[in-house]
Motif scaffolding. Structure first.
Motif, mmCIF file in Angstrom:
data_model
loop_
_atom_site.group_PDB
_atom_site.id
_atom_site.type_symbol
_atom_site.label_atom_id
_atom_site.label_comp_id
_atom_site.label_asym_id
_atom_site.label_seq_id
_atom_site.Cartn_x
_atom_site.Cartn_y
_atom_site.Cartn_z
ATOM 1 N N LEU A 69 12.233 -21.370 -32.183
ATOM 2 C CA LEU A 69 10.778 -21.400 -32.374
ATOM 3 C C LEU A 69 10.453 -20.960 -33.796
ATOM 4 O O LEU A 69 10.853 -19.872 -34.213
ATOM 5 C CB LEU A 69 10.121 -20.447 -31.374
ATOM 6 C CG LEU A 69 8.628 -20.188 -31.528
ATOM 7 C CD1 LEU A 69 7.812 -21.416 -31.159
ATOM 8 C CD2 LEU A 69 8.206 -19.010 -30.645
ATOM 9 N N ASN A 112 3.146 -24.308 -34.556
ATOM 10 C CA ASN A 112 4.546 -23.936 -34.289
ATOM 11 C C ASN A 112 5.404 -25.186 -34.309
ATOM 12 O O ASN A 112 4.921 -26.277 -33.961
ATOM 13 C CB ASN A 112 4.712 -23.331 -32.882
ATOM 14 C CG ASN A 112 4.195 -21.905 -32.804
ATOM 15 O OD1 ASN A 112 3.796 -21.315 -33.793
ATOM 16 N ND2 ASN A 112 4.211 -21.359 -31.601
ATOM 17 N N VAL A 127 8.968 -26.320 -32.418
ATOM 18 C CA VAL A 127 9.880 -25.842 -31.376
ATOM 19 C C VAL A 127 11.001 -26.863 -31.192
ATOM 20 O O VAL A 127 10.755 -28.015 -30.801
ATOM 21 C CB VAL A 127 9.147 -25.584 -30.037
ATOM 22 C CG1 VAL A 127 10.045 -24.773 -29.104
ATOM 23 C CG2 VAL A 127 7.820 -24.849 -30.254
ATOM 24 N N ASN A 150 11.542 -23.379 -23.167
ATOM 25 C CA ASN A 150 10.566 -22.463 -23.748
ATOM 26 C C ASN A 150 9.897 -21.828 -22.515
ATOM 27 O O ASN A 150 9.136 -22.499 -21.817
ATOM 28 C CB ASN A 150 9.565 -23.244 -24.618
ATOM 29 C CG ASN A 150 8.765 -22.329 -25.518
ATOM 30 O OD1 ASN A 150 9.129 -21.183 -25.740
ATOM 31 N ND2 ASN A 150 7.653 -22.831 -26.030
ATOM 32 N N GLU A 188 -3.684 -24.783 -26.977
ATOM 33 C CA GLU A 188 -2.500 -25.362 -27.641
ATOM 34 C C GLU A 188 -2.506 -26.875 -27.448
ATOM 35 O O GLU A 188 -2.726 -27.354 -26.333
ATOM 36 C CB GLU A 188 -1.228 -24.768 -27.010
ATOM 37 C CG GLU A 188 0.050 -25.413 -27.518
ATOM 38 C CD GLU A 188 1.305 -24.728 -26.979
ATOM 39 O OE1 GLU A 188 1.292 -23.497 -26.747
ATOM 40 O OE2 GLU A 188 2.304 -25.443 -26.788
ATOM 41 N N HIS A 222 2.155 -21.505 -19.511
ATOM 42 C CA HIS A 222 2.769 -22.831 -19.664
ATOM 43 C C HIS A 222 4.225 -22.699 -20.103
ATOM 44 O O HIS A 222 4.689 -21.610 -20.457
ATOM 45 C CB HIS A 222 1.967 -23.676 -20.657
ATOM 46 C CG HIS A 222 1.866 -23.070 -22.022
ATOM 47 N ND1 HIS A 222 0.994 -22.057 -22.321
ATOM 48 C CD2 HIS A 222 2.551 -23.320 -23.183
ATOM 49 C CE1 HIS A 222 1.129 -21.721 -23.586
ATOM 50 N NE2 HIS A 222 2.071 -22.459 -24.133
ATOM 51 N N GLN A 259 7.896 -25.403 -21.499
ATOM 52 C CA GLN A 259 8.459 -26.710 -21.854
ATOM 53 C C GLN A 259 9.963 -26.672 -21.586
ATOM 54 O O GLN A 259 10.625 -25.719 -21.980
ATOM 55 C CB GLN A 259 8.236 -27.032 -23.347
ATOM 56 C CG GLN A 259 6.789 -27.235 -23.761
ATOM 57 C CD GLN A 259 6.139 -25.952 -24.287
ATOM 58 O OE1 GLN A 259 6.776 -24.909 -24.371
ATOM 59 N NE2 GLN A 259 4.871 -26.023 -24.637
ATOM 60 N N ALA A 283 3.317 -27.703 -32.037
ATOM 61 C CA ALA A 283 2.149 -27.240 -31.292
ATOM 62 C C ALA A 283 1.116 -26.764 -32.297
ATOM 63 O O ALA A 283 1.442 -25.995 -33.206
ATOM 64 C CB ALA A 283 2.543 -26.089 -30.373
ATOM 65 N N PHE A 337 -2.699 -24.838 -32.797
ATOM 66 C CA PHE A 337 -3.524 -23.848 -32.100
ATOM 67 C C PHE A 337 -4.860 -23.682 -32.821
ATOM 68 O O PHE A 337 -4.902 -23.735 -34.059
ATOM 69 C CB PHE A 337 -2.822 -22.482 -32.098
ATOM 70 C CG PHE A 337 -1.465 -22.496 -31.459
ATOM 71 C CD1 PHE A 337 -1.315 -22.324 -30.093
ATOM 72 C CD2 PHE A 337 -0.325 -22.694 -32.229
ATOM 73 C CE1 PHE A 337 -0.055 -22.338 -29.513
ATOM 74 C CE2 PHE A 337 0.939 -22.713 -31.658
ATOM 75 C CZ PHE A 337 1.067 -22.535 -30.291
HETATM 76 C C1 GLV Z 1 4.803 -23.742 -27.202
HETATM 77 O O1 GLV Z 1 4.284 -23.661 -26.122
HETATM 78 C C2 GLV Z 1 4.570 -22.832 -28.242
HETATM 79 O O2 GLV Z 1 3.828 -21.913 -27.981
HETATM 80 O O3 GLV Z 1 5.100 -23.002 -29.343
#
Ligand code: GLV
Ligand code: MN
Length: 228
Positions: free
Chosen positions: A82, A101, A103, A111, A121, A160, A162, A174, A176
């Motif tokens: 991450l 982010n 990932v 995740n 997100e 949540h 992944q 992602a 935000f």
């Molecule tokens: C994914 O859910 C993140 O928070 O990077």
């Protein structure tokens, strides 16, 4: 005189009720009051966000970040890498209400269930196949298996996760709507806090005995020691 007091009481009752109504502006970062305010992360002041660097000392580099182009190479115990680009990594985001982010997943990478207390997100998959899910406050799971070019939105604060369900690696970005979304990993919050939540709280909540709780605590502590 009596009618004046009634008006005063009504005014006080209505204004205290108004404070209880969650206005939309309370759900995201506050709007900026100037073009930009590049964060001075060294400032000794404690305010909501960060004080600004002197604008006359800024260059284009203060609005530039290149740390997302590198493919993740060091993976945690859950086979995920991450890269968080919040205001701490990229001070130019200060007051702008956004962050991102990257990932990376090895095959089978997870995740783990987490939330972001201060942000919605929006996830964009660019490689591989990801099972993405989130749970409402009524405990309904919404989920999708996403491939390259597909988006999934996760409402603010909801839990949540992944999981890479493809044959090879997977990658998503992602975004935000907060410069500092924050993250709470559920397993760590419950089983690896400082100090630890007492066993009877967790054994009652999960309806198992203390031995099982102790086992989970030791496994979670070992798992997340090197993560995030
Ligand atoms: C994914 O859910 C993140 O928070 O990077
Ligand atoms: Mn997330």
């Amino acid at each position: 005189m009596a009618s004046k007091s009634i008006h005063l009481i009504l005014f006080l009752a209505v204004s205290s009720l108004l404070h209880l109504i969650p206005l939309p502006s309370h759900c995201t970062d506050p709007g900026p009051l100037q073009d930009f305010c590049v964060a001075d992360l060294e400032s000794p002041l404690f305010i909501n966000g960060f004080p600004c660097k002197n604008p006359s000392h800024l260059t284009s580099d203060d609005f530039f970040y290149d740390g997302l182009k590198k493919r993740g190479t060091i993976f945690d115990a859950l086979n995920v890498n991450l890269t968080q680009v919040d205001v701490y990594a990229f001070p130019g985001l200060n007051t702008l209400g956004m962050s991102m982010n990257r990932v990376d997943f090895l095959p089978g990478g997870l995740n783990p269930p987490h939330n972001h207390p201060r942000a919605t997100e929006l996830s964009l998959v660019v490689e591989g196949k990801l099972f993405v899910g989130w749970v409402t406050t009524d405990y309904i799971l919404y989920w999708k298996v996403l491939t390259a070019g597909e988006l999934f939105v996760i409402p603010p604060g909801l839990v949540h996760f992944q999981l890479n369900v493809g044959e090879g690696r997977a990658l998503f970005y992602a975004s935000f709507n907060s410069q500092n979304p924050g993250i709470t990993i559920m397993a760590e919050a419950l089983f690896d806090s400082t100090p630890l939540i007492p066993d009877p709280v967790l054994s009652k909540a999960f309806h198992v005995n203390d031995t099982i709780i102790e086992l989970i605590k030791s496994r979670v502590a070992a798992l997340y020691k090197s993560s995030y």
